[in-house]
Motif scaffolding. Structure first.
Motif, PDB file in Angstrom:
ATOM      1  N   PHE A  51      -6.841  -2.754  -3.821  1.00 28.95           N
ATOM      2  CA  PHE A  51      -5.965  -3.459  -2.876  1.00 28.95           C
ATOM      3  C   PHE A  51      -6.692  -4.651  -2.252  1.00 28.95           C
ATOM      4  O   PHE A  51      -6.080  -5.691  -1.991  1.00 28.95           O
ATOM      5  N   SER A  52      -7.983  -4.483  -2.028  1.00 32.82           N
ATOM      6  CA  SER A  52      -8.771  -5.577  -1.485  1.00 32.82           C
ATOM      7  C   SER A  52      -8.786  -6.751  -2.479  1.00 32.82           C
ATOM      8  O   SER A  52      -8.670  -7.917  -2.085  1.00 32.82           O
ATOM      9  N   GLN A  83      -8.733   1.484  -2.708  1.00 36.46           N
ATOM     10  CA  GLN A  83      -8.972   0.549  -1.589  1.00 36.46           C
ATOM     11  C   GLN A  83      -9.568  -0.752  -2.114  1.00 36.46           C
ATOM     12  O   GLN A  83      -9.170  -1.839  -1.711  1.00 36.46           O
ATOM     13  N   ASP A  84     -10.510  -0.596  -3.022  1.00 37.80           N
ATOM     14  CA  ASP A  84     -11.163  -1.754  -3.624  1.00 37.80           C
ATOM     15  C   ASP A  84     -10.129  -2.598  -4.382  1.00 37.80           C
ATOM     16  O   ASP A  84     -10.143  -3.836  -4.313  1.00 37.80           O
ATOM     17  N   GLU A 112      -9.898   7.268  -4.234  1.00 37.12           N
ATOM     18  CA  GLU A 112      -9.394   6.573  -3.039  1.00 37.12           C
ATOM     19  C   GLU A 112     -10.192   5.287  -2.799  1.00 37.12           C
ATOM     20  O   GLU A 112      -9.649   4.261  -2.417  1.00 37.12           O
ATOM     21  N   GLU A 113     -11.490   5.373  -3.040  1.00 36.59           N
ATOM     22  CA  GLU A 113     -12.381   4.212  -2.897  1.00 36.59           C
ATOM     23  C   GLU A 113     -11.979   3.118  -3.908  1.00 36.59           C
ATOM     24  O   GLU A 113     -11.895   1.943  -3.555  1.00 36.59           O
ATOM     25  N   TYR A 140      -5.456  -8.492  -2.310  1.00 32.92           N
ATOM     26  CA  TYR A 140      -5.367  -9.334  -1.117  1.00 32.92           C
ATOM     27  C   TYR A 140      -6.115 -10.663  -1.317  1.00 32.92           C
ATOM     28  O   TYR A 140      -5.626 -11.723  -0.963  1.00 32.92           O
ATOM     29  N   ARG A 141      -7.294 -10.552  -1.917  1.00 31.03           N
ATOM     30  CA  ARG A 141      -8.115 -11.756  -2.072  1.00 31.03           C
ATOM     31  C   ARG A 141      -7.624 -12.669  -3.202  1.00 31.03           C
ATOM     32  O   ARG A 141      -7.851 -13.862  -3.176  1.00 31.03           O
ATOM     33  N   VAL A 168       0.851  -1.199   0.000  1.00 30.07           N
ATOM     34  CA  VAL A 168       0.000   0.000   0.000  1.00 30.07           C
ATOM     35  C   VAL A 168       0.884   1.246   0.000  1.00 30.07           C
ATOM     36  O   VAL A 168       0.690   2.178  -0.786  1.00 30.07           O
ATOM     37  N   ILE A 189      -3.758   6.037  -6.903  1.00 25.89           N
ATOM     38  CA  ILE A 189      -4.795   7.078  -6.789  1.00 25.89           C
ATOM     39  C   ILE A 189      -4.674   8.046  -7.966  1.00 25.89           C
ATOM     40  O   ILE A 189      -5.674   8.490  -8.530  1.00 25.89           O
ATOM     41  N   ARG A 195       0.154   3.105  -3.411  1.00 21.31           N
ATOM     42  CA  ARG A 195      -1.123   3.801  -3.210  1.00 21.31           C
ATOM     43  C   ARG A 195      -1.200   5.139  -3.952  1.00 21.31           C
ATOM     44  O   ARG A 195      -2.163   5.402  -4.674  1.00 21.31           O
TER      45      ARG A 195
END
Lengths: 158, 198
Positions: free
Chosen positions: B53-54, B50-51, B46-47, B57-58, B24, B32, B28
Motif C-alpha cells: 500500500f505504501s 503495508q509495504d 501483513e508487513e 501511495y508513492r 485499504v 493479505i 487489504r
C-alpha cells in the motif's frame, strides 16, 4: 474419459467467466462436465473458507491506512536524507577521478608545445605549475561540505 | 467496481489520504490472503501488504489505467512478496512444465464423504506447506476469482505455466483430502482404473 490439462482449464475458465457450457457438454459428456464443475466449486468454497478462517484480521482499515501514510512519509524522508549524501559521495569520486586523470591529459597535435621540456598538460595550464592536485582536492572538500550542509538543511525541513 | 476504484485513484492522485483508507478497506484482506500464500507467515504477510500500500501511495501517479487497479495492485503484492522471500533467501524453485498432463479435479463425492472440519484442516495445512508458486496461483484463481489472463498479468508467468501450476495445486489439495480417509484413496484408484478401462 480423462481430460487433458488444456481441456480442463477451458471448462474451469468458462465457469469463471460465466460462459455457456453447451459446447463442453457435447464434447466431453454432460456427466463429466458436471462432475468437474461441482468438484471444483466445492473445492473453491473450502479454499475460501479455509482462507477466511486463517485470516481473522484485528486492525481496522483506518489504522492500517494511517500506518501506510506514516511509512510512506518516512520512506520519502529517507530518500531526502540519502540522496544528497549519495550526491556528495559521487561528487567526491568524480573530482578524485579528475585529479588523477587531468594531469595526464595533453593536447594532441600541438607538437611544438608537447615537445617542450615541460610537457604541456591541461593540468599544468590550469595550475600554472602542474599543481592541479592540491587545487582539485580543495574544490572537492568545499563542494562536499556544501552538499553536506544542503543534506542537513533538507533533513531538518523533512 | 472499476469506476469506484477510478474515483478513489483520482482522489488519491490529488493527495486525498482518505481515499487510501477506502482502498485499504477494500483490498487489504484479499491482499493479505495472497501474500500469506507466498510468505507463509501472517505477520510477514501483513508487513508485505503495508509495504504494498505504501508503494501504491508513492507511485499512484504512475498508474495509467492500462490494466485494472486490482491487477496493478496484486502485481505489487506479488512482487513485494517475492522480494521478501528473496531477502530471506527463501526464493521458490522455478520448474519447467509440459502441458501434456492430465487435468486434475476433485470428484464431488470426496466432499460428501468427509466432514467439513476434516476438509478445512486438510486444505488449510496443505496450503501452508504448498510451494508459494502453486499456492499463489490457487489463491488468485479461487479466492480472488482472477481469470487466467489476469493471473498472467499479475505474476508474469506464461499462460501454460499458470494452467500447470493451478493443476498441480489442485492435485496436491485433492491428494491431501484423499489422505484423510484411506478408503477414499482405494475407491478413487478403483474409479480411475474403471474410467481408463471404459
Amino acid at each position: 474419459m480423462k481430460l487433458t490439462l488444456p481441456q480442463l482449464s477451458d471448462i474451469l475458465q468458462a465457469v469463471q467467466l460465466g460462459k455457456p457450457l453447451t459446447e463442453f457438454n457435447a464434447l466431453y459428456g454432460s456427466d463429466l462436465v458436471r462432475q468437474v464443475i461441482e468438484g471444483d466449486q466445492a473445492l473453491k468454497k473450502e479454499i475460501v473458507a479455509a482462507t477466511i478462517a486463517e485470516l481473522e484480521l484485528q486492525e481496522t482499515s483506518e489504522k492500517i491506512a494511517g500506518l501506510v501514510l506514516q511509512r510512506s512519509k518516512s520512506v520519502e524522508t529517507k530518500i531526502l536524507r540519502l540522496s544528497p549524501w549519495i550526491l556528495s559521495f559521487g561528487a567526491l569520486i568524480f573530482i578524485s577521478a579528475l585529479v588523477i586523470i587531468l594531469p595526464t591529459v595533453s593536447f594532441e597535435g600541438v607538437d611544438v608545445i608537447r615537445n617542450a621540456p615541460n610537457s604541456l598538460s591541461l593540468g599544468s595550464i590550469l595550475s600554472g605549475q602542474q599543481n592541479l592536485s592540491h587545487l582539485a582536492i580543495l574544490v572537492a572538500v568545499v563542494f562536499t561540505i556544501s552538499l553536506a550542509m544542503l543534506a542537513l538543511e533538507k533533513r531538518s525541513n523533512a | 467496481m472499476q469506476q469506484e476504484d477510478q474515483l478513489l485513484i483520482d482522489r488519491l492522485k490529488n493527495g486525498d489520504g482518505t481515499a487510501l483508507t477506502f482502498l485499504v478497506g477494500k483490498y487489504r484482506t484479499k491482499a493479505i490472503s495472497t501474500a500469506l500464500r507466498m510468505v507463509k507467515d501472517k505477520m510477514l504477510a501483513e508487513e508485505v501488504v503495508q509495504d504494498s500500500f505504501s508503494k501504491v501511495y508513492r507511485n499512484i501517479k504512475s498508474f495509467n489505467g492500462e490494466s485494472s487497479f486490482s491487477t496493478w495492485f496484486f502485481r505489487i503484492v506479488y512482487t513485494t512478496s517475492l522480494n521478501y522471500l528473496q531477502r530471506q533467501r527463501r526464493m521458490p524453485l522455478i520448474e519447467t512444465f509440459s502441458e501434456d498432463e492430465t487435468g486434475e479435479f476433485t470428484e464431488p463425492s470426496v466432499f460428501t464423504k468427509l466432514t467439513s472440519e476434516e476438509i478445512e484442516t486438510a486444505i488449510q495445512s496443505e496450503l501452508k506447506l504448498m510451494s508459494p508458486l502453486y499456492a499463489v496461483v490457487i489463491d488468485l484463481f479461487y479466492v480472488q476469482e482472477c481469470t487466467y489472463d489476469e493471473i498472467v498479468a499479475i505474476t508474469g508467468m506464461p499462460l501454460g505455466t499458470v494452467k500447470t501450476r493451478l493443476n498441480r495445486g489442485r492435485s496436491i489439495l485433492k491428494n491431501a483430502l484423499l489422505q484423510q480417509h484411506s478408503e477414499l484413496v482405494s475407491e478413487h484408484t478403483d474409479m480411475k482404473l474403471l474410467g481408463s478401462i471404459s
